[in-house]
Design an enzyme around this catalytic site. Structure first.
Site, PDB file in Angstrom:
ATOM      1  N   LYS A 209      66.616  57.396  -0.259  1.00  0.00           N
ATOM      2  CA  LYS A 209      65.864  56.269   0.808  1.00  0.00           C
ATOM      3  C   LYS A 209      67.383  55.640   0.168  1.00  0.00           C
ATOM      4  O   LYS A 209      68.027  55.324  -0.513  1.00  0.00           O
ATOM      5  CB  LYS A 209      64.567  55.198   0.085  1.00  0.00           C
ATOM      6  CG  LYS A 209      64.655  54.911   1.675  1.00  0.00           C
ATOM      7  CD  LYS A 209      63.585  55.660   2.333  1.00  0.00           C
ATOM      8  CE  LYS A 209      62.669  54.825   3.901  1.00  0.00           C
ATOM      9  NZ  LYS A 209      61.504  55.341   4.502  1.00  0.00           N
TER      10      LYS A 209
ATOM     11  N   GLY B 225      50.429  46.034  14.831  1.00  0.00           N
ATOM     12  CA  GLY B 225      50.786  46.101  15.115  1.00  0.00           C
ATOM     13  C   GLY B 225      51.625  47.425  16.086  1.00  0.00           C
ATOM     14  O   GLY B 225      51.288  48.521  16.337  1.00  0.00           O
ATOM     15  N   VAL B 226      51.753  47.005  17.072  1.00  0.00           N
ATOM     16  CA  VAL B 226      51.935  47.647  18.156  1.00  0.00           C
ATOM     17  C   VAL B 226      53.399  48.440  18.866  1.00  0.00           C
ATOM     18  O   VAL B 226      53.550  47.909  19.648  1.00  0.00           O
ATOM     19  CB  VAL B 226      51.326  48.042  19.272  1.00  0.00           C
ATOM     20  CG1 VAL B 226      49.876  48.447  19.355  1.00  0.00           C
ATOM     21  CG2 VAL B 226      50.935  46.055  20.253  1.00  0.00           C
ATOM     22  N   GLY B 227      54.321  48.291  17.453  1.00  0.00           N
ATOM     23  CA  GLY B 227      55.698  48.689  17.782  1.00  0.00           C
ATOM     24  C   GLY B 227      56.044  50.124  18.607  1.00  0.00           C
ATOM     25  O   GLY B 227      55.564  50.440  18.869  1.00  0.00           O
ATOM     26  N   ASN B 228      57.553  50.665  17.605  1.00  0.00           N
ATOM     27  CA  ASN B 228      57.845  52.096  18.041  1.00  0.00           C
ATOM     28  C   ASN B 228      56.652  53.244  17.735  1.00  0.00           C
ATOM     29  O   ASN B 228      56.551  53.447  18.977  1.00  0.00           O
ATOM     30  CB  ASN B 228      58.883  52.256  17.531  1.00  0.00           C
ATOM     31  CG  ASN B 228      60.220  50.778  18.065  1.00  0.00           C
ATOM     32  OD1 ASN B 228      60.210  50.741  19.288  1.00  0.00           O
ATOM     33  ND2 ASN B 228      61.138  50.592  17.040  1.00  0.00           N
ATOM     34  N   VAL B 229      56.152  53.243  16.901  1.00  0.00           N
ATOM     35  CA  VAL B 229      55.306  54.083  16.689  1.00  0.00           C
ATOM     36  C   VAL B 229      53.721  53.823  16.901  1.00  0.00           C
ATOM     37  O   VAL B 229      53.443  55.246  18.152  1.00  0.00           O
ATOM     38  CB  VAL B 229      54.784  54.270  15.445  1.00  0.00           C
ATOM     39  CG1 VAL B 229      54.247  55.326  15.093  1.00  0.00           C
ATOM     40  CG2 VAL B 229      56.380  54.737  14.179  1.00  0.00           C
ATOM     41  N   ALA B 230      53.299  52.523  17.345  1.00  0.00           N
ATOM     42  CA  ALA B 230      51.656  52.838  17.679  1.00  0.00           C
ATOM     43  C   ALA B 230      52.507  52.786  19.187  1.00  0.00           C
ATOM     44  O   ALA B 230      51.220  52.743  19.662  1.00  0.00           O
ATOM     45  CB  ALA B 230      51.522  51.411  17.188  1.00  0.00           C
ATOM     46  N   TYR B 231      53.310  52.663  19.394  1.00  0.00           N
ATOM     47  CA  TYR B 231      53.070  52.629  20.956  1.00  0.00           C
ATOM     48  C   TYR B 231      52.993  53.367  21.400  1.00  0.00           C
ATOM     49  O   TYR B 231      52.457  53.716  22.508  1.00  0.00           O
ATOM     50  CB  TYR B 231      54.259  51.766  21.630  1.00  0.00           C
ATOM     51  CG  TYR B 231      54.219  50.999  23.430  1.00  0.00           C
ATOM     52  CD1 TYR B 231      53.537  50.888  23.938  1.00  0.00           C
ATOM     53  CD2 TYR B 231      55.273  52.436  24.066  1.00  0.00           C
ATOM     54  CE1 TYR B 231      53.599  51.015  25.492  1.00  0.00           C
ATOM     55  CE2 TYR B 231      54.698  52.984  25.622  1.00  0.00           C
ATOM     56  CZ  TYR B 231      54.332  51.862  25.704  1.00  0.00           C
ATOM     57  OH  TYR B 231      53.823  51.469  27.632  1.00  0.00           O
TER      58      TYR B 231
HETATM   59  N1  NAD Z   1      59.215  54.816  13.026  1.00  0.00           N
HETATM   60  C1  NAD Z   1      58.834  56.158  12.318  1.00  0.00           C
HETATM   61  O1  NAD Z   1      59.387  56.783  12.728  1.00  0.00           O
HETATM   62  C2  NAD Z   1      58.491  55.697  10.781  1.00  0.00           C
HETATM   63  C3  NAD Z   1      58.092  57.078  10.447  1.00  0.00           C
HETATM   64  C4  NAD Z   1      57.221  56.746   9.502  1.00  0.00           C
HETATM   65  C5  NAD Z   1      56.602  55.882   9.347  1.00  0.00           C
HETATM   66  N2  NAD Z   1      56.931  54.802   9.319  1.00  0.00           N
HETATM   67  C6  NAD Z   1      56.848  53.071   9.036  1.00  0.00           C
HETATM   68  O2  NAD Z   1      55.495  52.839  10.447  1.00  0.00           O
HETATM   69  C7  NAD Z   1      55.321  51.230  10.617  1.00  0.00           C
HETATM   70  C8  NAD Z   1      55.850  50.599  11.641  1.00  0.00           C
HETATM   71  O3  NAD Z   1      56.856  51.404  12.136  1.00  0.00           O
HETATM   72  P1  NAD Z   1      57.803  51.089  13.861  1.00  0.00           P
HETATM   73  O4  NAD Z   1      59.029  51.947  13.814  1.00  0.00           O
HETATM   74  O5  NAD Z   1      56.621  51.426  15.088  1.00  0.00           O
HETATM   75  O6  NAD Z   1      57.907  49.367  13.541  1.00  0.00           O
HETATM   76  P2  NAD Z   1      58.064  48.463  14.845  1.00  0.00           P
HETATM   77  O7  NAD Z   1      59.087  46.974  13.961  1.00  0.00           O
HETATM   78  O8  NAD Z   1      58.686  49.207  15.509  1.00  0.00           O
HETATM   79  O9  NAD Z   1      56.631  48.078  14.625  1.00  0.00           O
HETATM   80  C9  NAD Z   1      55.715  46.932  13.790  1.00  0.00           C
HETATM   81  C10 NAD Z   1      55.084  45.931  14.772  1.00  0.00           C
HETATM   82  O10 NAD Z   1      54.781  45.779  13.827  1.00  0.00           O
HETATM   83  C11 NAD Z   1      54.046  44.027  14.506  1.00  0.00           C
HETATM   84  N3  NAD Z   1      54.095  43.116  13.269  1.00  0.00           N
HETATM   85  C12 NAD Z   1      54.598  42.371  12.374  1.00  0.00           C
HETATM   86  N4  NAD Z   1      53.810  42.413  11.014  1.00  0.00           N
HETATM   87  C13 NAD Z   1      52.450  42.071  11.670  1.00  0.00           C
HETATM   88  C14 NAD Z   1      51.432  41.629  11.355  1.00  0.00           C
HETATM   89  N5  NAD Z   1      51.044  41.099  10.198  1.00  0.00           N
HETATM   90  N6  NAD Z   1      50.546  41.245  12.349  1.00  0.00           N
HETATM   91  C15 NAD Z   1      50.242  42.589  13.338  1.00  0.00           C
HETATM   92  N7  NAD Z   1      52.007  42.834  13.793  1.00  0.00           N
HETATM   93  C16 NAD Z   1      52.603  42.972  13.444  1.00  0.00           C
HETATM   94  C17 NAD Z   1      55.793  43.469  14.421  1.00  0.00           C
HETATM   95  O11 NAD Z   1      56.250  42.645  15.284  1.00  0.00           O
HETATM   96  C18 NAD Z   1      55.799  44.692  15.422  1.00  0.00           C
HETATM   97  O12 NAD Z   1      55.489  44.757  16.602  1.00  0.00           O
HETATM   98  C19 NAD Z   1      56.334  50.945   9.634  1.00  0.00           C
HETATM   99  O13 NAD Z   1      55.221  50.557   8.057  1.00  0.00           O
HETATM  100  C20 NAD Z   1      57.162  52.651   9.093  1.00  0.00           C
HETATM  101  O14 NAD Z   1      58.035  51.914   7.950  1.00  0.00           O
HETATM  102  C21 NAD Z   1      57.860  54.802  10.609  1.00  0.00           C
HETATM  103  C1  LEU Z   2      63.471  60.401   7.573  1.00  0.00           C
HETATM  104  C2  LEU Z   2      62.677  59.369   8.609  1.00  0.00           C
HETATM  105  C3  LEU Z   2      62.527  59.398  10.014  1.00  0.00           C
HETATM  106  C4  LEU Z   2      61.815  58.314   7.644  1.00  0.00           C
HETATM  107  C5  LEU Z   2      61.039  57.546   8.003  1.00  0.00           C
HETATM  108  N1  LEU Z   2      61.678  56.823   8.696  1.00  0.00           N
HETATM  109  C6  LEU Z   2      59.724  57.448   7.350  1.00  0.00           C
HETATM  110  O1  LEU Z   2      59.467  56.351   6.322  1.00  0.00           O
HETATM  111  O2  LEU Z   2      59.182  58.757   6.989  1.00  0.00           O
END
Ligand code: NAD
Ligand code: LEU
Length: 364
Positions: free
Chosen positions: A80, A180-186
């Site tokens: 990482k 948290g309804v960001g990129n993944v959760a949406y």
């Molecule tokens: N993006 C990926 O492909 C991926 C892969 C593996 C793991 N993850 C993990 O999943 C999680 C979400 O990733 P993402 O890319 O959707 O991130 P993101 O930043 O798009 O979404 C996170 C959301 O959580 C909200 N948030 C932050 N603190 C909060 C709180 N205390 N209470 C409620 N909401 C809160 C933010 O406002 C945001 O909308 C992260 O922990 C990330 O490390 C992401």
């Molecule tokens: C390689 C990435 C897509 C990894 C991602 N950020 C994860 O925590 O799994």
């Protein structure tokens, strides 16, 4: 922290500090373990309160990728990177190009992708300097933003958890509380809504929360109320360490399954969930969809093939639940066992000497 002691204790291979005065780059690359293959893991950009905090985060996340990639069945090791800075204010193209040159200097031992604070555009800038990057723009035949695929993997994993908890993988009529309804959760909510699940959401970002309410008819609660709502599944999709002494007593859910990395504050909190009969889907197994997707680029990206591999998250979790039942251990420990066994078995087969073109003996 005594760095070499720490690296020795947890078997880290390499720690690289990268500095470029011109662009303001201050980055750390950690390669934890390359037994299974080159280390693949994203680059996080974050405002750390100290350099020690940044190094610690990079070390912790790199080890997590070793386990994630191993449990997902990928022929990849774990690594990482973190860039110290505010992703909203401190980015510039030269920074990511300088960072790309540092990645290139590792000659393929580390391959990067997106993580919190970095985007497809940032990966494109890195790509100007090195091919050891994934998650670049789909226009060039790459896989693009991994988040929607991670969301789909969480949905599949949630179904495996439902099978374990209720003997039925259907999520229709189940109530899912999403933190948290960001990129993944949406993306996750789209799949859940389509299947007929009821959603309760929270987010500190009001716009993100409103989007989920408007699109999916989700019920909105305050951030500190989400743990105690009446629901079947709690999906932590924001931060790490939300499963802790304060939140566990509030949980009414039968399942914990979400995307956040490092959900358990400590291993003891995984033990507590196990003792309470709550099915916990280990974070690095259920959230491996993104890395599975970007890793497919290494064979020339094929979306259909990648999604087929992401569907395997259901089987991977089923295997974890089976190990947990068989060995009577919590699911987080079962996941570690699965990952460690895979690494150990390859290590054992590599102990035999195989002559290759680069070995010193080949000159004879
Ligand atoms: N993006 C990926 O492909 C991926 C892969 C593996 C793991 N993850 C993990 O999943 C999680 C979400 O990733 P993402 O890319 O959707 O991130 P993101 O930043 O798009 O979404 C996170 C959301 O959580 C909200 N948030 C932050 N603190 C909060 C709180 N205390 N209470 C409620 N909401 C809160 C933010 O406002 C945001 O909308 C992260 O922990 C990330 O490390 C992401
Ligand atoms: C390689 C990435 C897509 C990894 C991602 N950020 C994860 O925590 O799994």
């Amino acid at each position: 922290m005594e760095m070499f002691n720490y690296m020795e204790e947890y078997d880290y291979e390499q720690l690289v500090l990268c500095q470029d005065k011109n662009s303001g780059l201050k980055a750390i690359i950690v390669i934890h373990d390359t037994t299974l293959g080159p280390a693949l893991g994203g680059t996080r950009m974050w405002t750390y309160s100290s350099e020690e905090d940044a190094i610690e985060d990079a070390l912790r996340l790199a080890k997590g990728m070793t386990y994630k990639n191993a449990a997902a069945g990928l022929n990849l090791g774990g690594g990482k990177a973190v860039i110290i800075g505010d992703p909203k204010k401190d980015k510039n193209p030269e920074m990511f190009r300088a960072f790309g040159r540092y990645i290139q200097s590792l000659n393929g031992r580390y391959i990067t992708a997106e993580d919190v604070g970095t985007t497809v555009h940032d990966m494109d800038l890195i790509h100007m300097e090195t091919n050891f990057v994934t998650g670049t723009s789909p226009e060039s035949g790459s896989s693009g933003n991994p988040s929607p695929v991670t969301g789909y993997g969480i949905y599949k994993g949630m179904k495996a958890a439902a099978m374990e908890a209720y003997g039925d993988p259907s999520l229709e009529g189940k109530t899912v509380a999403v933190q948290g309804v960001g990129n993944v959760a949406y993306a996750l909510c789209e799949h859940l809504h389509e299947e007929g699940a009821d959603l309760i959401v929270t987010d500190v970002n009001k716009e993100a929360a409103k989007r989920a309410v408007d699109t999916f008819g989700a019920k909105l609660v305050e951030p500190d109320e989400i743990y105690g709502v009446d629901c079947d599944i709690y999906a932590p999709c924001a931060l790490g360490a939300t499963i802790n002494d304060e939140t566990i007593p509030q949980l009414k859910a039968k399942i914990v399954a979400g995307s956040a990395n490092n959900q358990l504050k400590t291993m003891e909190h995984g033990d507590m969930l196990h003792e309470m009969g709550i099915v916990y889907a280990p974070d690095y197994v259920i959230n491996s969809g993104g890395v599975i997707n970007v890793s497919d680029e290494l064979d020339g990206y094929n979306h259909k093939r990648a999604m087929k591999k992401v569907e395997m998250i259901y089987d991977n979790l089923t295997q974890v639940f089976e190990i947990s039942r068989r060995d009577q251990i919590p699911t987080y420990a079962a996941a570690d066992r699965l990952a460690e066994e895979r690494i150990r078995s390859l290590q054992a087969s590599r102990s035999q000497f195989l002559r290759n073109g680069h070995h010193i003996l080949s000159r004879r």
